[in-house]
Write a protein that holds these residues in place. Structure first.
Motif, short mmCIF file in Angstrom:
data_model
loop_
_atom_site.label_atom_id
_atom_site.label_comp_id
_atom_site.label_asym_id
_atom_site.label_seq_id
_atom_site.Cartn_x
_atom_site.Cartn_y
_atom_site.Cartn_z
N VAL A 73 0.84 -1.20 0.00
CA VAL A 73 0.00 0.00 0.00
C VAL A 73 0.88 1.25 0.00
O VAL A 73 0.63 2.20 -0.75
CB VAL A 73 -0.98 -0.02 1.20
N CYS A 74 1.90 1.25 0.82
CA CYS A 74 2.81 2.40 0.89
C CYS A 74 3.51 2.60 -0.45
O CYS A 74 3.56 3.72 -0.97
CB CYS A 74 3.84 2.18 2.00
N ARG A 75 4.03 1.54 -1.04
CA ARG A 75 4.74 1.64 -2.32
C ARG A 75 3.79 2.16 -3.41
O ARG A 75 4.16 3.02 -4.20
CB ARG A 75 5.34 0.29 -2.71
N GLU A 76 2.56 1.64 -3.44
CA GLU A 76 1.59 2.09 -4.45
C GLU A 76 1.24 3.57 -4.26
O GLU A 76 1.15 4.32 -5.22
CB GLU A 76 0.32 1.23 -4.39
N HIS A 77 1.02 3.95 -3.00
CA HIS A 77 0.68 5.35 -2.71
C HIS A 77 1.83 6.27 -3.11
O HIS A 77 1.62 7.31 -3.75
CB HIS A 77 0.33 5.51 -1.23
N LEU A 78 3.04 5.91 -2.73
CA LEU A 78 4.20 6.71 -3.08
C LEU A 78 4.38 6.76 -4.61
O LEU A 78 4.67 7.82 -5.17
CB LEU A 78 5.46 6.16 -2.41
N GLY A 79 4.17 5.64 -5.27
CA GLY A 79 4.25 5.61 -6.73
C GLY A 79 3.24 6.55 -7.37
O GLY A 79 3.55 7.26 -8.33
N THR A 80 2.03 6.56 -6.83
CA THR A 80 0.98 7.46 -7.34
C THR A 80 1.39 8.92 -7.14
O THR A 80 1.23 9.75 -8.04
CB THR A 80 -0.36 7.17 -6.64
N LEU A 81 1.92 9.23 -5.96
CA LEU A 81 2.35 10.61 -5.68
C LEU A 81 3.47 11.03 -6.63
O LEU A 81 3.47 12.15 -7.14
CB LEU A 81 2.80 10.75 -4.23
N LEU A 82 4.41 10.14 -6.88
CA LEU A 82 5.51 10.47 -7.79
C LEU A 82 5.01 10.67 -9.22
O LEU A 82 5.48 11.56 -9.93
CB LEU A 82 6.59 9.39 -7.73
N THR A 83 4.05 9.87 -9.63
CA THR A 83 3.45 10.02 -10.96
C THR A 83 2.73 11.35 -11.07
O THR A 83 2.86 12.07 -12.07
CB THR A 83 2.48 8.85 -11.25
N GLU A 84 1.95 11.70 -10.04
CA GLU A 84 1.25 12.99 -10.02
C GLU A 84 2.23 14.15 -10.04
O GLU A 84 2.03 15.15 -10.75
CB GLU A 84 0.35 13.09 -8.79
N GLU A 85 3.30 14.04 -9.27
CA GLU A 85 4.29 15.11 -9.22
C GLU A 85 5.00 15.28 -10.56
O GLU A 85 5.21 16.39 -11.03
CB GLU A 85 5.32 14.83 -8.11
N THR A 86 5.34 14.18 -11.19
CA THR A 86 5.99 14.25 -12.50
C THR A 86 5.07 14.92 -13.52
O THR A 86 5.52 15.78 -14.29
CB THR A 86 6.38 12.84 -13.00
N ALA A 87 3.80 14.56 -13.51
CA ALA A 87 2.84 15.18 -14.43
C ALA A 87 2.72 16.68 -14.15
O ALA A 87 2.70 17.50 -15.09
CB ALA A 87 1.48 14.50 -14.31
N ALA A 88 2.64 17.05 -12.89
CA ALA A 88 2.53 18.47 -12.53
C ALA A 88 3.79 19.23 -12.93
O ALA A 88 3.71 20.37 -13.40
CB ALA A 88 2.26 18.62 -11.03
N LEU A 89 4.95 18.61 -12.76
CA LEU A 89 6.20 19.27 -13.16
C LEU A 89 6.28 19.43 -14.68
O LEU A 89 6.78 20.44 -15.18
CB LEU A 89 7.41 18.49 -12.63
N ARG A 90 5.79 18.45 -15.42
CA ARG A 90 5.74 18.55 -16.88
C ARG A 90 4.88 19.76 -17.28
O ARG A 90 5.24 20.54 -18.14
CB ARG A 90 5.12 17.28 -17.46
N GLU A 91 3.71 19.88 -16.63
CA GLU A 91 2.82 20.99 -16.91
C GLU A 91 3.46 22.32 -16.51
O GLU A 91 3.32 23.32 -17.22
CB GLU A 91 1.49 20.80 -16.18
N LEU A 92 4.17 22.33 -15.40
CA LEU A 92 4.85 23.55 -14.96
C LEU A 92 5.92 23.95 -15.96
O LEU A 92 6.09 25.14 -16.26
CB LEU A 92 5.45 23.36 -13.57
N GLU A 93 6.65 22.98 -16.50
CA GLU A 93 7.65 23.27 -17.53
C GLU A 93 7.01 23.99 -18.71
O GLU A 93 7.54 24.99 -19.21
CB GLU A 93 8.32 21.99 -18.03
N GLU A 94 5.87 23.49 -19.15
CA GLU A 94 5.16 24.12 -20.27
C GLU A 94 4.71 25.53 -19.90
O GLU A 94 4.82 26.45 -20.71
CB GLU A 94 3.96 23.27 -20.71
N LEU A 95 4.19 25.69 -18.69
CA LEU A 95 3.77 27.01 -18.24
C LEU A 95 4.94 27.99 -18.20
O LEU A 95 4.80 29.15 -18.60
CB LEU A 95 3.11 26.92 -16.86
N LEU A 96 6.08 27.52 -17.72
CA LEU A 96 7.24 28.40 -17.63
C LEU A 96 7.77 28.77 -19.02
O LEU A 96 8.24 29.89 -19.22
CB LEU A 96 8.34 27.74 -16.79
#
Length: 167
Positions: free
Chosen positions: A11-34
């Protein structure tokens, strides 16, 4: 530290994996915004600059919420809510290192976003200094020498140590 059951680990590994996936997607979007922000800063489009700034602030809020969830995950499993705690959490719940590439990708994108944000900030600072120079040339402060344009850019006229007689 950390629970000891296989289910807790998964459960911890899956949750952390989900958070990392969400963060990567948000950072990709931030790169485009910048990238877009730099373009509108260069074009001096005030309305577009304001929209870009609002979008950037919203994305930074998303990233902050994801970071807070990651900190809470560390704390919930008895680790400190910092990078040391995250490393310890990952050693506990992901001993095979299946999430390391996702974490590295987040770190790489975060560094790239920081560099892009610094570039945008440098452009803004240069623009502000230019405007300040123009304003100072139009409205020199009392008691200081007037600013004029010379061969080396803007330069203050030297103060005179005495006044010439009036006619």
């Amino acid at each position: 530290m950390g629970g000891s059951t296989g289910a807790d680990l998964e459960v911890c590994r899956e949750h952390l994996g989900t958070l990392l996936t969400e963060e990567t997607a948000a950072l990709r979007e931030l790169e485009e915004l910048l990238k877009r922000e730099y373009d509108v800063l260069s074009a001096k489009n005030v309305a577009a600059i304001e929209r870009a700034a609002l979008a950037r602030v919203e994305k930074m809020g998303d990233l902050a919420r994801t970071e807070e969830q990651r900190r809470q995950l560390c704390t919930m499993h008895g680790y400190t809510p910092d990078w040391v705690g995250l490393e310890s959490l990952m050693q506990w719940c992901d001993p095979e290192g299946t999430l390391l590439s996702a974490l590295r990708e987040c770190a790489r994108r975060a560094i790239h976003c920081r560099d892009m944000n610094n570039r945008n900030g440098t452009l803004v600072t240069a623009r502000l200094q230019h405007v300040e120079g123009l304003l100072a040339a139009l409205t020199p402060a009392r008691g200081s020498g007037a600013i004029t344009y010379g061969p080396n850019g803007f330069a203050r006229k030297p103060k005179r140590s005495h006044e010439w007689g009036a006619a």
